[in-house]
Design a protein around this motif. Structure first.
Motif, PDB file in Angstrom:
ATOM      1  N   THR A   1       0.848  -1.201   0.000  1.00 43.12           N
ATOM      2  CA  THR A   1       0.000   0.000   0.000  1.00 43.12           C
ATOM      3  C   THR A   1       0.878   1.243   0.000  1.00 43.12           C
ATOM      4  OG1 THR A   1      -0.129  -0.302   2.385  1.00 43.12           O
ATOM      5  CG2 THR A   1      -2.041  -0.985   1.093  1.00 43.12           C
TER       6      THR A   1
ATOM      7  N   GLY B   1      -4.845   4.055   1.899  1.00 47.19           N
ATOM      8  CA  GLY B   1      -6.023   4.192   2.749  1.00 47.19           C
ATOM      9  C   GLY B   1      -5.789   5.280   3.769  1.00 47.19           C
TER      10      GLY B   1
ATOM     11  N   ARG C   1      -7.846  -3.377  -4.828  1.00 45.24           N
ATOM     12  CA  ARG C   1      -8.474  -2.530  -3.800  1.00 45.24           C
ATOM     13  C   ARG C   1      -8.502  -1.077  -4.235  1.00 45.24           C
ATOM     14  NH1 ARG C   1      -5.885  -0.783   1.891  1.00 45.24           N
ATOM     15  NH2 ARG C   1      -4.985   0.765   0.480  1.00 45.24           N
TER      16      ARG C   1
HETATM   17  N1  GLU Z   1      -3.654   1.390   6.121  1.00 44.76           N
HETATM   18  C1  GLU Z   1      -3.546   2.162   4.938  1.00 44.76           C
HETATM   19  C2  GLU Z   1      -3.711   1.286   3.722  1.00 44.76           C
HETATM   20  O1  GLU Z   1      -3.971   0.146   3.849  1.00 44.76           O
HETATM   21  C3  GLU Z   1      -2.327   3.020   4.900  1.00 44.76           C
HETATM   22  C4  GLU Z   1      -1.062   2.404   4.386  1.00 44.76           C
HETATM   23  C5  GLU Z   1      -0.424   1.482   5.349  1.00 44.76           C
HETATM   24  O2  GLU Z   1      -0.322   1.826   6.511  1.00 44.76           O
HETATM   25  O3  GLU Z   1      -0.041   0.393   4.898  1.00 44.76           O
HETATM   26  O4  GLU Z   1      -3.607   1.794   2.632  1.00 44.76           O
END
Ligand code: GLU
Ligand code: PMP
Length: 397
Positions: A17, A40, A374
């Motif tokens: 991500t 995210g 996603r």
């Molecule tokens: N939790 C968010 C995501 O899944 C931010 C990125 C991360 O912390 O991996 O995109």
């Protein structure tokens, strides 16, 4: 001779991500218009009352080391939240504040898992779970769930996966990446299965305040008497209060687990940022109208995203009940040539979408679920519309 890396370095991949988010930013910095649905993270500004609390902390000298497990005021406020809102009497000694919920999860796993242990992770799972488990020396045991079962782990699946080595079950509702929210009764059934074993639970409830329609969050530790003694609850301010960069997360656990986590922090990071802790205190104890407003916006975007998905050729999606993700089933496109690329899997699909449609998504394989991509809908409606217009043209090409 160059320094040789420890064997541990082979255990983890960079977070997909974060990598997709960085790549989207890099392309934007080159002047390309990228429709970015990769990371995210809420696109809203951190609420003004929280900013003011941080400024006050700065100007009143709250700029020194704090207790390794966090300032007493914040730990007490988190404990009060669980006591008042979830009906689970919680003492401040059970709360540890960390540098974001990701750090909370890492330290919690360090507290209870080690070489030879197994940790059950239902897939699709959040990208960091498996690698953080591996860093402790334990083995992630990934159990696939299907769209047909609403991407939910059944008690039967859990019990079949348990061995003498199982230490922990990791659950995440509302879920990243599917947005699935378990019904209370489903979690009760899972809790009953857990109580038939010696397995502990790490319940990641970071999206607890972001649910839509009839979906309701459930605090797992409260479901059955005795469950709180073996559950580590994880949450934080990153998602609900648009505070991803402030790095404040927490755990609520049995006092010995929390004591170890505090000791670990005293050796590894000293304390989470003092200013961020005072800001987080305002976030959770101050006016909550900004959360209500952000949730309403996310709900509107979710409905809009679902409507637009129905018009995307060859794409389906289980409607998310929470968080801000749509987990698109794109497997119908595998074997096709899209843009300049032959699409064979979720990675080549996302690479083709990025290069040809200028749309940034994250490959399902990073979440342990091949066949999906996603989309984070933490973006404004105009960007969402542009993204779907572009994806429609791309998928029809
Ligand atoms: N939790 C968010 C995501 O899944 C931010 C990125 C991360 O912390 O991996 O995109
Ligand atoms: N758990 C889940 C399910 C998440 O999506 C995230 C997102 N980053 C985290 C934990 C970590 O949150 P934080 O940014 O507070 O580290």
């Amino acid at each position: 001779m160059p320094l040789e890396l420890a064997a541990r370095s082979g255990l983890i991949e960079p977070s997909a991500t974060m990598a997709m988010g960085a790549e989207a930013k890099r392309l934007k910095s080159l002047g390309l218009e990228i429709l970015d649905f990769s990371l995210g993270e809420p696109d809203f500004d951190t609420p003004a009352n929280v900013l003011e609390a941080a400024i006050k902390a700065l100007s009143s000298g709250k700029t020194h080391y704090t207790h390794p497990a966090g300032i007493a005021e914040l730990r007490q406020a988190v404990a009060d939240h669980y006591t008042r809102h979830h009906g689970v009497t919680t003492d401040m000694s059970q709360v540890v504040i960390s540098n974001g919920a990701k750090h909370s999860i890492h330290n919690a796993l360090m507290a209870v898992c080690g070489p030879g242990d197994e940790v059950i992770i239902p897939a699709p799972y959040w990208v960091s779970y498996a690698d953080l488990v591996k860093l402790t020396g334990a083995t992630p045991v990934v159990i696939a769930t299907t769209e047909a079962s609403g991407f939910k782990l059944s008690p039967k699946q859990f019990l079949e996966a348990v061995t003498a080595r199982t230490r922990l079950l990791m659950i995440n509702s509302p879920s990243n990446p599917t947005g699935v929210v378990y019904e209370r009764s489903e979690l009760e059934a899972l809790a009953d299965a857990v109580l038939q074993t010696d397995v502990g639970v790490l319940s990641d409830e970071i999206y607890e305040q972001l649910t839509y329609g009839d979906a309701r969050p459930t605090c797992f530790a409260t479901l059955r008497p005795g469950l709180k003694d073996r559950t580590i609850t994880v949450s934080g301010v990153s998602k609900s209060y648009a505070m991803t960069g402030w790095r404040i997360g927490w755990t609520v656990a049995q006092a010995p687990v929390s004591k170890f986590m505090g000791d670990l922090q005293s050796q590894e990071t000293s304390n989470p940022c003092s200013i961020s802790q005072w800001a987080a205190l305002e976030a959770i104890t101050g006016p909550q109208d900004s959360v209500v407003a952000m949730r309403a916006q996310f709900a509107r975007r979710r409905d809009h995203v679902l409507e637009r998905i129905t018009k995307l050729p060859g794409v389906t999606c289980t409607p998310p009940g929470g968080a801000f993700y749509a987990f698109l089933n794109v497997s119908d496109h595998f074997g096709r040539k899209l843009g300049e690329r032959c699409v064979l899997d979720s990675t080549s699909f996302c690479m083709a979408a990025l290069s040809s449609a200028k749309v940034a998504l994250v490959m399902g394989s990073a979440f342990g679920a091949e066949g999906y991509a996603r989309m984070s809908f933490a973006a404004d409606l105009a960007t969402i519309d542009k993204g779907f217009d572009s994806l429609e043209r791309f998928l029809a090409s």
